[in-house]
Design an enzyme around this catalytic site. Structure first.
Site, PDB file in Angstrom:
ATOM      1  N   PRO A   2       0.828  -1.207   0.000  1.00 18.70           N
ATOM      2  CA  PRO A   2       0.000   0.000   0.000  1.00 18.70           C
ATOM      3  C   PRO A   2       0.864   1.260   0.000  1.00 18.70           C
ATOM      4  CG  PRO A   2      -0.327  -1.302   2.011  1.00 18.70           C
ATOM      5  CD  PRO A   2       0.734  -1.968   1.235  1.00 18.70           C
ATOM      6  N   GLU A   3       0.467   2.220  -0.812  1.00 21.65           N
ATOM      7  CA  GLU A   3       1.144   3.511  -0.796  1.00 21.65           C
ATOM      8  C   GLU A   3       0.228   4.527  -0.108  1.00 21.65           C
ATOM      9  OE1 GLU A   3       3.645   5.041  -3.681  1.00 21.65           O
ATOM     10  OE2 GLU A   3       4.026   3.165  -4.717  1.00 21.65           O
ATOM     11  N   HIS A  94      -4.504 -15.266  10.441  1.00 15.62           N
ATOM     12  CA  HIS A  94      -3.706 -14.045  10.300  1.00 15.62           C
ATOM     13  C   HIS A  94      -4.367 -12.840  10.973  1.00 15.62           C
ATOM     14  CE1 HIS A  94      -1.124 -16.318   7.711  1.00 15.62           C
ATOM     15  NE2 HIS A  94      -2.108 -16.573   6.874  1.00 15.62           N
ATOM     16  N   ARG A 113       1.533 -11.577   5.786  1.00 13.90           N
ATOM     17  CA  ARG A 113       2.998 -11.568   5.647  1.00 13.90           C
ATOM     18  C   ARG A 113       3.701 -10.944   6.853  1.00 13.90           C
ATOM     19  NH1 ARG A 113       4.802  -9.944  -0.286  1.00 13.90           N
ATOM     20  NH2 ARG A 113       6.749 -10.713   0.598  1.00 13.90           N
TER      21      ARG A 113
END
Ligand SMILES: [Zn+2]
Length: 272
Positions: A2-3, A94, A113
């Site tokens: 994500p930016e 997760h 992750r």
């Protein structure tokens, strides 16, 4: 990854749920994300009310009634899920942090992750935080101007593209929006950063074009993120090697070159 526009979109989605809300239950299903959670993480959050949910670069900042701020970073794959009604859905393996609010909403941080992170910092000490305190201006804020960018690029021999990725010069810009903004501004990514400023650090026309271009690509990306129907073909240069330049009347094709370990996409004709 994500930016800034994606993080801002997450903030806008979470703010109505979290602002003014009190954490009645906090569950940490493990002791670490990218880094260990801070000491007494659950106890320091429980019972606190969120006074505001802000963003600095790619960090979300939840100011708490305790005088601390909860810093949250999405990393590569982090995401927040909001469920109304107070009944958390079956646990995904997760789902690392679960915040149950007094309103009945449940906010879950899921991160397969685990490059995301959470930290607690005293709100009045944020300016001295090693990461937050070192960040340059927010690109969408009024304090990010051609004069400020030119002053900070003055005398820098590094390429303008590399300078724009430096979080001390401007906060939160990533590879995609830097190459898009440079194309929008008609500026070569390989120009020296110093070339956008005069010897005394005043903005040259290139800086005058670049700053609005940065604000424009980010603003458009945020607007797009709220509209899931609009996807493919959204970039003018990013990931478009060998395809036609999208600037009107330009007949060139987009090229790719590696610059400081990252892919730079650019038009060799209309970016000077
Ligand atoms: Zn072109």
């Amino acid at each position: 990854m994500p930016e800034l526009p994606e993080v801002e979109t997450v903030r806008r989605g979470l703010a109505p749920v979290m602002e003014g809300a009190r954490f009645v239950e906090v569950v940490a299903n493990r002791g670490d994300l990218r880094w260990p959670l801070p000491k007494d993480f659950v106890q320091r959050l429980k019972g606190q009310t969120v006074s505001g949910l802000g963003r600095r670069a790619k960090y979300l900042l939840a100011d708490l009634s305790s005088g601390e701020t909860l810093l949250m970073h999405l990393g590569m794959s982090g995401a927040f899920r909001v469920e109304q009604g107070g009944v958390p859905q079956p646990l995904d393996r997760h789902d690392h942090v679960i915040l149950r609010l007094a309103s009945g909403a449940v906010v879950t941080f899921n991160d397969p992750r685990r490059f995301g992170s959470m930290d607690l910092v005293r709100t009045d000490a944020l300016a001295g935080h090693p990461v937050i305190g070192a960040l340059g201006p927010e690109p969408l804020s009024a304090s990010f101007t051609p004069a400020v960018l030119a002053r900070d690029c003055r005398g820098r021999k590094t390429a303008i593209k590399v300078a724009l990725l430096d979080q001390r010069i401007v906060a939160g810009l990533g590879n995609i929006y830097v190459v898009e903004a440079l194309h929008r501004a008609g500026l070569s990514p390989f120009r020296r950063a110093a070339a956008i400023a005069t010897a005394t650090g005043a903005p040259r026309p290139a800086a005058m074009r670049l700053v609005p271009a940065i604000k424009q690509v980010l603003t458009e990306a945020i607007a797009r993120a709220g509209n899931a129907a609009y996807r493919g073909g959204r970039f003018r240069v990013y990931d478009r090697e060998g395809q036609p330049c999208r600037r009107p009347r330009c007949t060139s094709t987009i090229r790719r070159r590696t610059q400081a370990g990252r892919s730079t996409f650019y038009c060799p004709v209309c970016q000077r």
